[in-house]
Design a protein around this motif. Structure first.
Motif, PDB file in Angstrom:
ATOM      1  N   ASP A 172       0.848  -1.191   0.000  1.00  0.00           N
ATOM      2  CA  ASP A 172       0.000   0.000   0.000  1.00  0.00           C
ATOM      3  C   ASP A 172       0.887   1.246   0.000  1.00  0.00           C
ATOM      4  O   ASP A 172       1.580   1.524   0.960  1.00  0.00           O
ATOM      5  CB  ASP A 172      -0.909  -0.008   1.221  1.00  0.00           C
ATOM      6  CG  ASP A 172      -1.831   1.200   1.275  1.00  0.00           C
ATOM      7  OD1 ASP A 172      -1.936   1.932   0.268  1.00  0.00           O
ATOM      8  OD2 ASP A 172      -2.438   1.411   2.339  1.00  0.00           O
ATOM      9  N   THR A 173       0.860   1.977  -1.077  1.00  0.00           N
ATOM     10  CA  THR A 173       1.684   3.193  -1.206  1.00  0.00           C
ATOM     11  C   THR A 173       0.838   4.457  -1.136  1.00  0.00           C
ATOM     12  O   THR A 173       1.341   5.544  -1.427  1.00  0.00           O
ATOM     13  CB  THR A 173       2.458   3.182  -2.536  1.00  0.00           C
ATOM     14  OG1 THR A 173       1.518   3.133  -3.611  1.00  0.00           O
ATOM     15  CG2 THR A 173       3.414   2.000  -2.611  1.00  0.00           C
ATOM     16  N   SER A 174      -0.400   4.335  -0.715  1.00  0.00           N
ATOM     17  CA  SER A 174      -1.288   5.493  -0.699  1.00  0.00           C
ATOM     18  C   SER A 174      -0.787   6.609   0.227  1.00  0.00           C
ATOM     19  O   SER A 174      -1.032   7.787  -0.030  1.00  0.00           O
ATOM     20  CB  SER A 174      -2.714   5.085  -0.302  1.00  0.00           C
ATOM     21  OG  SER A 174      -2.706   4.521   1.000  1.00  0.00           O
ATOM     22  N   PHE A 175      -0.066   6.259   1.281  1.00  0.00           N
ATOM     23  CA  PHE A 175       0.444   7.277   2.188  1.00  0.00           C
ATOM     24  C   PHE A 175       1.352   8.257   1.451  1.00  0.00           C
ATOM     25  O   PHE A 175       1.335   9.452   1.695  1.00  0.00           O
ATOM     26  CB  PHE A 175       1.200   6.661   3.363  1.00  0.00           C
ATOM     27  CG  PHE A 175       1.900   7.692   4.209  1.00  0.00           C
ATOM     28  CD1 PHE A 175       1.183   8.475   5.101  1.00  0.00           C
ATOM     29  CD2 PHE A 175       3.263   7.914   4.083  1.00  0.00           C
ATOM     30  CE1 PHE A 175       1.815   9.459   5.863  1.00  0.00           C
ATOM     31  CE2 PHE A 175       3.906   8.894   4.844  1.00  0.00           C
ATOM     32  CZ  PHE A 175       3.176   9.658   5.731  1.00  0.00           C
ATOM     33  N   TYR A 176       2.169   7.746   0.539  1.00  0.00           N
ATOM     34  CA  TYR A 176       3.159   8.585  -0.136  1.00  0.00           C
ATOM     35  C   TYR A 176       2.533   9.614  -1.066  1.00  0.00           C
ATOM     36  O   TYR A 176       3.184  10.573  -1.452  1.00  0.00           O
ATOM     37  CB  TYR A 176       4.160   7.708  -0.898  1.00  0.00           C
ATOM     38  CG  TYR A 176       4.910   6.807   0.058  1.00  0.00           C
ATOM     39  CD1 TYR A 176       5.911   7.322   0.863  1.00  0.00           C
ATOM     40  CD2 TYR A 176       4.594   5.460   0.170  1.00  0.00           C
ATOM     41  CE1 TYR A 176       6.591   6.520   1.773  1.00  0.00           C
ATOM     42  CE2 TYR A 176       5.269   4.653   1.067  1.00  0.00           C
ATOM     43  CZ  TYR A 176       6.266   5.186   1.869  1.00  0.00           C
ATOM     44  OH  TYR A 176       6.929   4.387   2.756  1.00  0.00           O
ATOM     45  N   THR A 177       1.291   9.443  -1.411  1.00  0.00           N
ATOM     46  CA  THR A 177       0.594  10.413  -2.255  1.00  0.00           C
ATOM     47  C   THR A 177      -0.490  11.154  -1.478  1.00  0.00           C
ATOM     48  O   THR A 177      -1.228  11.937  -2.059  1.00  0.00           O
ATOM     49  CB  THR A 177      -0.040   9.714  -3.477  1.00  0.00           C
ATOM     50  OG1 THR A 177      -0.933   8.705  -3.008  1.00  0.00           O
ATOM     51  CG2 THR A 177       1.027   9.098  -4.364  1.00  0.00           C
TER      52      THR A 177
END
Length: 89
Positions: free
Chosen positions: A4-9
């Motif tokens: 899950d890379t949603s934090f980075y955006t």
């Protein structure tokens, strides 16, 4: 397994990066100011014919405190020796 890379955006991630950039710019300005003051101090001392030891030159060029450098620069305007510039009052 997907990461899950949603934090980075996310908005919070952008805010953290913006704060980091602002801190980096402020640190860069402070370093630049100290470097400029140190160069000015060396120039004034040289123009006034005040000899510096390697140790004193290093003390000036490694100082990162703009207020202290400003104090030394003011003293250098009227000092007749390096000792007068760096003497604690």
């Amino acid at each position: 397994m997907a990461v899950d890379t949603s934090f980075y955006t996310s908005f919070m991630s952008e805010e953290i990066r913006d704060e980091g950039r602002a801190e980096g710019r402020a640190e860069g300005r402070a370093e630049g100011q100290a470097t400029g003051q140190a160069e000015g101090l060396l120039l004034v001392l040289q123009a006034r014919g005040i000899a510096l030891t390697d140790e004193t030159r290093e003390k000036i060029t490694t100082c990162t405190d703009p207020q202290l450098l400003q104090q030394w620069l003011q003293r250098a305007a009227t000092a007749t020796s390096a000792e007068e510039v760096f003497t604690e009052e």
